[in-house]
Design an enzyme around this catalytic site. Structure first.
Site, PDB file in Angstrom:
ATOM      1  CD  GLN B 117     -87.059 -48.844  52.955  1.00  0.00           C
ATOM      2  OE1 GLN B 117     -87.133 -50.082  52.891  1.00  0.00           O
ATOM      3  NE2 GLN B 117     -87.564 -48.179  53.965  1.00  0.00           N
ATOM      4  CB  SER B 120     -80.221 -49.163  56.446  1.00  0.00           C
ATOM      5  OG  SER B 120     -81.512 -49.475  56.876  1.00  0.00           O
ATOM      6  CD  GLU B 235     -89.810 -51.298  55.433  1.00  0.00           C
ATOM      7  OE1 GLU B 235     -89.507 -50.157  55.845  1.00  0.00           O
ATOM      8  OE2 GLU B 235     -88.980 -52.144  55.068  1.00  0.00           O
TER       9      GLU B 235
HETATM   10  C1  LIG Z   1     -83.258 -58.815  55.161  1.00  0.00           C
HETATM   11  C2  LIG Z   1     -83.126 -57.343  55.391  1.00  0.00           C
HETATM   12  C3  LIG Z   1     -83.505 -56.479  54.390  1.00  0.00           C
HETATM   13  C4  LIG Z   1     -83.360 -55.089  54.572  1.00  0.00           C
HETATM   14  N1  LIG Z   1     -83.703 -54.277  53.556  1.00  0.00           N
HETATM   15  C5  LIG Z   1     -83.511 -52.939  53.675  1.00  0.00           C
HETATM   16  C6  LIG Z   1     -83.748 -52.059  52.588  1.00  0.00           C
HETATM   17  O1  LIG Z   1     -84.169 -52.485  51.516  1.00  0.00           O
HETATM   18  N2  LIG Z   1     -83.507 -50.754  52.726  1.00  0.00           N
HETATM   19  C7  LIG Z   1     -83.052 -50.224  53.902  1.00  0.00           C
HETATM   20  O2  LIG Z   1     -82.886 -49.026  53.981  1.00  0.00           O
HETATM   21  N3  LIG Z   1     -82.796 -51.026  54.976  1.00  0.00           N
HETATM   22  C8  LIG Z   1     -83.003 -52.366  54.869  1.00  0.00           C
HETATM   23  N4  LIG Z   1     -82.732 -53.200  55.950  1.00  0.00           N
HETATM   24  C9  LIG Z   1     -82.136 -52.618  57.145  1.00  0.00           C
HETATM   25  C10 LIG Z   1     -83.016 -52.602  58.379  1.00  0.00           C
HETATM   26  O3  LIG Z   1     -84.007 -51.606  58.278  1.00  0.00           O
HETATM   27  C11 LIG Z   1     -82.102 -52.383  59.578  1.00  0.00           C
HETATM   28  O4  LIG Z   1     -81.283 -53.519  59.694  1.00  0.00           O
HETATM   29  C12 LIG Z   1     -82.860 -52.193  60.878  1.00  0.00           C
HETATM   30  O5  LIG Z   1     -83.545 -50.978  60.862  1.00  0.00           O
HETATM   31  C13 LIG Z   1     -81.958 -52.275  62.106  1.00  0.00           C
HETATM   32  O6  LIG Z   1     -80.821 -51.471  61.982  1.00  0.00           O
HETATM   33  P1  LIG Z   1     -79.354 -52.052  62.285  1.00  0.00           P
HETATM   34  O7  LIG Z   1     -79.209 -53.269  61.460  1.00  0.00           O
HETATM   35  O8  LIG Z   1     -78.396 -50.970  62.094  1.00  0.00           O
HETATM   36  O9  LIG Z   1     -79.385 -52.502  63.805  1.00  0.00           O
HETATM   37  P2  LIG Z   1     -79.235 -51.536  65.077  1.00  0.00           P
HETATM   38  O10 LIG Z   1     -80.119 -50.372  64.934  1.00  0.00           O
HETATM   39  O11 LIG Z   1     -77.808 -51.300  65.354  1.00  0.00           O
HETATM   40  O12 LIG Z   1     -79.847 -52.485  66.198  1.00  0.00           O
HETATM   41  C14 LIG Z   1     -79.112 -53.500  66.884  1.00  0.00           C
HETATM   42  C15 LIG Z   1     -79.945 -53.979  68.066  1.00  0.00           C
HETATM   43  O13 LIG Z   1     -80.170 -52.861  68.952  1.00  0.00           O
HETATM   44  C16 LIG Z   1     -81.539 -52.692  69.193  1.00  0.00           C
HETATM   45  N5  LIG Z   1     -81.870 -51.275  69.353  1.00  0.00           N
HETATM   46  C17 LIG Z   1     -81.462 -50.240  68.591  1.00  0.00           C
HETATM   47  N6  LIG Z   1     -82.033 -49.100  69.009  1.00  0.00           N
HETATM   48  C18 LIG Z   1     -82.824 -49.413  70.059  1.00  0.00           C
HETATM   49  C19 LIG Z   1     -83.699 -48.691  70.927  1.00  0.00           C
HETATM   50  N7  LIG Z   1     -83.901 -47.378  70.788  1.00  0.00           N
HETATM   51  N8  LIG Z   1     -84.361 -49.376  71.882  1.00  0.00           N
HETATM   52  C20 LIG Z   1     -84.193 -50.715  72.030  1.00  0.00           C
HETATM   53  N9  LIG Z   1     -83.388 -51.441  71.264  1.00  0.00           N
HETATM   54  C21 LIG Z   1     -82.706 -50.810  70.283  1.00  0.00           C
HETATM   55  C22 LIG Z   1     -82.202 -53.281  67.961  1.00  0.00           C
HETATM   56  O14 LIG Z   1     -83.563 -53.626  68.205  1.00  0.00           O
HETATM   57  C23 LIG Z   1     -81.321 -54.453  67.647  1.00  0.00           C
HETATM   58  O15 LIG Z   1     -81.710 -55.542  68.439  1.00  0.00           O
HETATM   59  C24 LIG Z   1     -82.868 -54.584  55.783  1.00  0.00           C
HETATM   60  C25 LIG Z   1     -82.514 -55.469  56.809  1.00  0.00           C
HETATM   61  C26 LIG Z   1     -82.630 -56.840  56.618  1.00  0.00           C
HETATM   62  C27 LIG Z   1     -82.246 -57.755  57.721  1.00  0.00           C
END
Ligand SMILES: Cc1cc2nc3c(=O)[nH]c(=O)nc-3n(C[C@H](O)[C@H](O)[C@H](O)COP(=O)(O)OP(=O)(O)OC[C@H]3O[C@@H](n4cnc5c(N)ncnc54)[C@H](O)[C@@H]3O)c2cc1C
Lengths: 373, 407
Positions: B117, B120, B235
Site C-alpha cells: 500500500q 504514506s 484495513e
Molecule cells: C509498522 C507500520 C507499518 C506501516 N505500513 C504502511 C503501509 O504499508 N503503507 C502506508 O501507506 N503507510 C504505512 N504506515 C504508515 C502509517 O499509516 C502512518 O505512520 C500513520 O498514518 C501516521 O502518520 P505519521 O507517521 O506521518 O504520523 P503523523 O501523522 O505525523 O502523527 C504524529 C502524531 O500526531 C498525531 N496527530 C496527527 N494528526 C492529528 C489530528 N488531526 N488530531 C490528533 N492528533 C493528530 C498522531 O496521532 C500522532 O500521534 C505504516 C506505519 C507503521 C508504524
C-alpha cells in the site's frame, strides 16, 4: 453463532421503550426517589396489565410469559435507560430466579402467579449484615420447630425489603443452605429502610429474632442452585447497566454538540471528542458482554460456561457503566455536578449496581479461577 | 445487494468437498488455495466466480473452522498476503474492471502476488490526503514522481496500491487518483527501513519517472480519495477483528506465559498481576465478540466508520497485553535474545512464546500508529459515528498547492 436478536426481540425493545418513556421520565424518577415506598403502584399495575413485564421469566403454567434471559435482558436494558423506580429487579428477577432454582413445586405454584400478575412484590434477603454475596458467607440460622422453622439473624441490602409482601430469606439449616419464607408482619421481625447512596433503588435491613418461617425450597443443600440464581440476576443487572451507559453516552454527545465555548461546540475539542469516542468503545464492549452472557444463559447447558459469562459481564459492565457516568459529569462541567442535572442519578446507580451481587473484583476473581490463572 | 442465505450445515459440507478435492497437507499453498478460491470458499462474501458465494461475511468463520478441524495445515490470511487480502481484494472488487478482477483476485488469495500500500509519504501520514507525489498524463500513460514511506512488504510485492496527486490546483481531497503500480516497473526503487525491532518489514519507495498505463487507474481521475477510503475502511476492519477463537491471539500467549512464570511472583504483586491478566482476557474476549456483532450486523459491501471501534480497541489492548507479558517475565525482561541486527521478517518464522512476547512488546508499539493512529480513530468515531462537529479546518477550500506543509 454467538448471538443475534430477532425481529420479535427488536419489537419487544421498542414497545418497552415507548412504555417507559411515557411512565418513567426524569420527572417521575425524581418524584419517586423522594418517597419512602420508592415506586408507583399505579405504574407497577400497568406494567403487569398492559405489558406483562413482571411475568417475563415466570413459566407459562404459573401464568407467566415463559421467556428466558435474553428477553429479560432486553427489558432490563430499557429500564436502565430511564432509571425506572420499581421493585422489578427484586420481584421479577431475583425472587423468580431463586424460586425457579430451588423452590418446591407448591411454593412456585403459591407465589409465582401473584408475581406474574403484578399483585405481589417479592424479594430475597440474601446477604448477612457484614457479609457479601458469597453464599458461604450466609450465617442466618434456620432451626426446625416441629414441621415449622425459626429464623435468627440480620440481613442487609435487601432490595425493596421495606415494601415486599413476600419475603424470602436465605438461611443455613442443618442440611445446608435453604430458602425460607417469613410473613412481613411476623413477630420478631423488624425491617428498616436503608438510607442509600442511590435513591432510585431502595434497600432495607431485616432483623430476624426467632421468626416463624416456612421452608420453600425442595430440600437439600441449595448453595449451588442459589449461586446460579444470583448469577442470572447479575446477568440481568449487567443489561440494566448497559442501558444506563448508552443513555449517558447520548446525553454527553448531545451536550458536546450544543454547548459552545471559545466560539465553538465543545465536542469539536479533541479532549472532549476523544472522551466520547472512548465512551462509545466502552458501551459497545459492554453490550457484547451483556448480550453474550444472556445468550449463554439461555442456550448453553454448560453450567461453568454460564457462570463464566456472567462473571465477565457483571465485572466489565459495572466498570464500564461507572466510567461512562464519571465522564458524563466531566463533559457537562459544573452543570454535571448539580442536583438538577440527571448525571448524578446515573452516577449513583452505576456505583450501587457495581456493588450489588458482587463487585467487579470479586467477579474477576471467579473468572480467573475458571480460566485457570 | 443482499446476502444469499445458506445453512451452516451446507457450508460445512461444501468445505469438506473442497478438502476431498484438494488437501493442504499434501499439496503446496498455491495449489490448495487456488482450489479453495475456485470453490468459492476463499472469502465467502465475494460474488460467485471471484472466490466467494455471496454470503454474509461472518460465514467465513464456518469455513475456517471446518478447515482447521480437518487438516493439519491451516493458512492464516494475515500470514499469506496481509495487504493484498485485507485491502487489495476488496478494492479491486469494488472499483476494478472485470479484467482486473479476473487476472488479480485469485493470485492475491493464493499468495502468488504479494501486495503493498503506497499511501504514506514523508510529509503526509495522518493527513494522507495532503500527499505530494505527482502523476502527469503523457499519452496513454501517467508518469509518476515522488517518495513513499513506511511501505510494508514493498520489497517482495508484485503490485502496489498507489495514491498520488493528479491535480494540484483543487482542494486536496479532489485532486488525487488511484493506480495499480507494477512494482517491477523501471524507476521503482525500494530501500529497507530499520525499525524498533531490528527488522525491516517496511520500506522507502522512490518513484522516478515511473510510467503507469492509464487503464491501471482505479476509479476515475480525481476519485483517488474515494478509492483510498475503501482501502482504509477495510484495513481498519482487518486490524480490529481480534482473534478468531476465544482465548486465542496475544492474550493466549500471555496466559501461557503466566502459567509458566507465575512462580516468579508472590504476595500482592502476584494477585495484582493475576487481576490484570483477567482484565486483559475479558477485553480480548469482548474485542472478539464485538467484531463478531459488527460482522453480523454488516450489510453487504464495504465496512463503514464503525470499524474504527475495533481498530482503536485492538491497538490499545494489544499494546497492554504485550506490556503485561513483560511484567510476567520479571527480570528476564532485561534480556532481548534476538538482538537488533537488521533482518527481513520471514512470514513463517516460528518463535517460542517467550521470544515472541519480547518481540511483540516492541512490534505492538506500531499498532496505534499503522492503519491510522488512535487519535485519528477517535476523531473518526467522534465525528463520523457520534456526529460531533469537526475541528476548524485551515485547508478545506484551499487549492492543495496553496496549503502550507512541512517535510
Ligand atoms: C509498522 C507500520 C507499518 C506501516 N505500513 C504502511 C503501509 O504499508 N503503507 C502506508 O501507506 N503507510 C504505512 N504506515 C504508515 C502509517 O499509516 C502512518 O505512520 C500513520 O498514518 C501516521 O502518520 P505519521 O507517521 O506521518 O504520523 P503523523 O501523522 O505525523 O502523527 C504524529 C502524531 O500526531 C498525531 N496527530 C496527527 N494528526 C492529528 C489530528 N488531526 N488530531 C490528533 N492528533 C493528530 C498522531 O496521532 C500522532 O500521534 C505504516 C506505519 C507503521 C508504524
Amino acid at each position: 453463532m454467538e448471538f443475534a436478536f430477532t425481529e420479535e426481540h427488536e419489537e419487544l425493545r421498542q414497545t418497552v421503550r415507548r412504555f417507559l418513556e411515557g411512565k418513567s421520565d426524569e420527572q417521575a424518577v425524581r418524584a419517586l426517589m423522594a418517597t419512602e415506598r420508592g415506586y408507583s403502584e399505579e405504574v407497577w399495575r400497568q406494567m403487569a396489565e398492559q405489558m406483562a413485564l413482571q411475568a417475563m421469566i415466570v413459566p407459562e403454567q404459573y401464568g407467566g410469559a415463559g421467556f428466558g434471559p435474553v428477553e429479560l435482558s432486553i427489558v432490563l436494558e430499557e429500564m436502565g435507560r430511564t432509571l425506572l423506580c420499581a421493585p422489578y429487579l427484586s420481584t421479577a428477577v431475583l425472587a423468580v430466579n431463586a424460586l425457579l432454582a430451588v423452590g418446591s413445586e407448591s411454593a412456585q405454584a403459591d407465589i409465582l402467579p401473584g408475581i406474574a400478575a403484578g399483585e405481589t412484590v417479592a424479594t430475597v434477603a440474601f446477604v448477612d449484615a457484614g457479609g457479601g454475596w458469597e453464599i458461604d458467607d450466609v450465617q442466618t440460622r434456620a432451626t426446625a420447630d416441629g414441621a415449622a422453622w425459626r429464623l435468627t439473624g440480620r440481613k442487609a441490602y435487601v432490595l425493596d425489603g421495606h415494601v415486599a409482601d413476600v419475603l424470602l430469606v436465605v438461611a443455613r439449616a442443618a442440611d445446608g443452605v435453604g430458602l425460607f419464607r417469613v410473613e412481613p408482619n411476623a413477630s420478631g421481625l423488624r425491617r428498616d429502610l436503608t438510607p442509600t447512596l442511590d435513591l432510585t433503588r431502595k434497600l432495607a435491613s431485616i432483623e430476624l429474632d426467632g421468626v416463624a418461617a416456612t421452608r420453600v425450597d425442595a430440600g437439600g443443600d441449595g448453595a449451588a442452585a442459589l449461586r446460579k440464581a444470583v448469577a442470572l440476576t447479575a446477568v440481568a443487572l449487567a443489561a440494566e447497566q448497559v442501558g444506563g451507559a448508552q443513555k449517558c453516552l447520548e446525553l454527553s454527545t448531545e451536550y458536546a454538540k450544543t454547548r459552545l465555548q471559545f466560539g465553538r461546540p465543545i465536542g469539536s475539542f479533541q479532549a472532549i471528542k476523544h472522551r466520547c469516542a472512548d465512551m462509545l468503545v466502552a458501551v459497545e464492549f459492554a453490550k457484547s458482554a451483556a448480550y453474550h452472557a444472556a445468550f449463554r444463559a439461555a442456550e448453553s447447558d454448560d453450567e461453568a460456561e454460564i457462570l463464566a459469562a456472567a462473571h465477565l459481564a457483571k465485572s466489565f459492565c459495572s466498570d464500564a457503566y461507572f466510567d461512562v457516568t464519571n465522564e458524563t459529569i466531566q463533559v457537562h462541567g459544573g452543570m454535571g455536578f448539580t442536583w438538577e442535572h440527571p448525571a448524578h442519578l446515573y452516577f449513583k446507580r452505576a456505583k450501587s449496581s457495581a456493588v450489588l451481587f458482587g463487585d467487579p473484583l470479586e467477579h474477576r476473581e471467579k473468572l480467573a479461577e475458571h480460566l485457570g490463572l | 445487494m443482499a446476502h444469499i442465505e445458506m445453512s451452516e450445515q451446507e457450508l460445512r459440507e461444501r468445505t469438506r468437498a473442497l478438502l476431498e478435492a484438494s488437501n493442504p497437507d499434501r499439496v503446496d499453498q498455491y495449489t490448495f488455495r487456488g482450489v479453495q478460491y475456485d470453490h468459492g470458499l476463499a472469502w465467502v462474501h465475494f460474488p460467485e466466480g471471484y472466490g466467494g458465494l455471496g454470503l454474509n461475511p461472518k460465514m467465513q468463520a464456518v469455513v475456517n473452522d471446518e478447515l482447521r478441524k480437518n487438516a493439519k495445515t491451516f493458512y492464516e490470511d494475515l500470514n499469506i498476503n496481509p495487504i493484498g487480502i485485507g485491502m487489495g481484494a476488496p478494492v479491486v472488487l469494488t472499483h476494478g474492471t472485470d479484467e482486473m478482477k479476473k487476472t488479480l483476485l485469485r493470485r492475491i488469495f493464493t499468495g502468488e502476488d504479494i501486495w503493498c500500500q503506497l499511501f504514506s509519504e514523508p510529509g503526509a501520514g495522518s493527513d494522507v490526503a495532503g500527499l505530494s507525489s505527482r502523476a502527469v498524463r503523457d499519452g496513454d500513460d501517467w508518469v509518476v514522481n515522488g517518495q513513499k514511506v513506511w511501505t510494508t512488504l514493498a520489497h517482495i510485492s508484485r503490485w502496489g496500491m498507489l495514491v498520488t496527486r493528479t491535480n494540484p490546483d483543487v482542494p486536496k481531497h479532489l485532486g488525487m487518483s488511484y493506480f495499480l503500480l507494477d512494482m517491477k516497473a523501471p524507476g521503482v526503487e525500494v530501500l529497507p527501513l530499520y525499525q524498533i525491532t531490528g527488522e525491516a518489514e517496511f520500506n522507502e519507495v522512490f518513484l522516478n519517472d515511473v510510467r503507469i498505463p492509464h487503464e491501471r487507474m482505479l476509479g476515475d481521475e480525481g476519485d483517488g480519495w474515494k478509492v483510498a477510503i475503501t482501502t482504509l475502511m477495510n484495513e481498519r476492519t482487518a486490524l480490529g477483528g481480534g482473534s478468531g477463537r476465544r482465548g486465542g491471539g496475544p492474550v493466549g500467549v500471555l496466559q501461557a506465559l503466566w502459567k509458566q512464570n507465575a512462580e516468579r511472583h508472590s504476595g500482592a504483586s502476584r494477585a495484582v498481576l493475576r487481576d490484570k491478566i483477567t482484565q486483559l482476557a475479558i477485553k480480548s474476549e469482548l474485542l472478539r465478540l464485538t467484531s463478531h456483532r459488527a460482522r453480523a450486523a454488516s450489510k453487504a459491501g464495504n465496512p463503514g466508520p464503525e470499524g474504527s471501534v475495533g481498530k482503536l480497541a485492538q491497538a490499545e489492548l494489544y499494546k497492554k497485553v504485550w506490556e503485561c507479558s513483560l511484567d510476567v517475565l520479571g527480570a528476564d525482561a532485561l534480556v532481548y535474545e534476538p538482538g537488533y541486527e537488521l533482518r527481513r521478517p520471514e512470514a513463517e518464522e516460528r518463535r517460542d512464546h517467550l521470544l515472541y512476547a519480547k518481540y511483540q512488546f516492541l512490534r505492538s508499539r506500531a499498532n496505534s500508529i499503522e492503519g491510522g493512529t488512535s487519535e485519528i480513530m477517535r476523531n473518526i468515531l467522534g465525528e463520523r459515528v457520534l456526529g460531533l462537529p469537526g475541528e476548524p479546518r485551515v485547508d478545506k477550500d484551499v487549492a492543495w498547492k496553496d496549503v502550507p506543509r512541512g517535510g
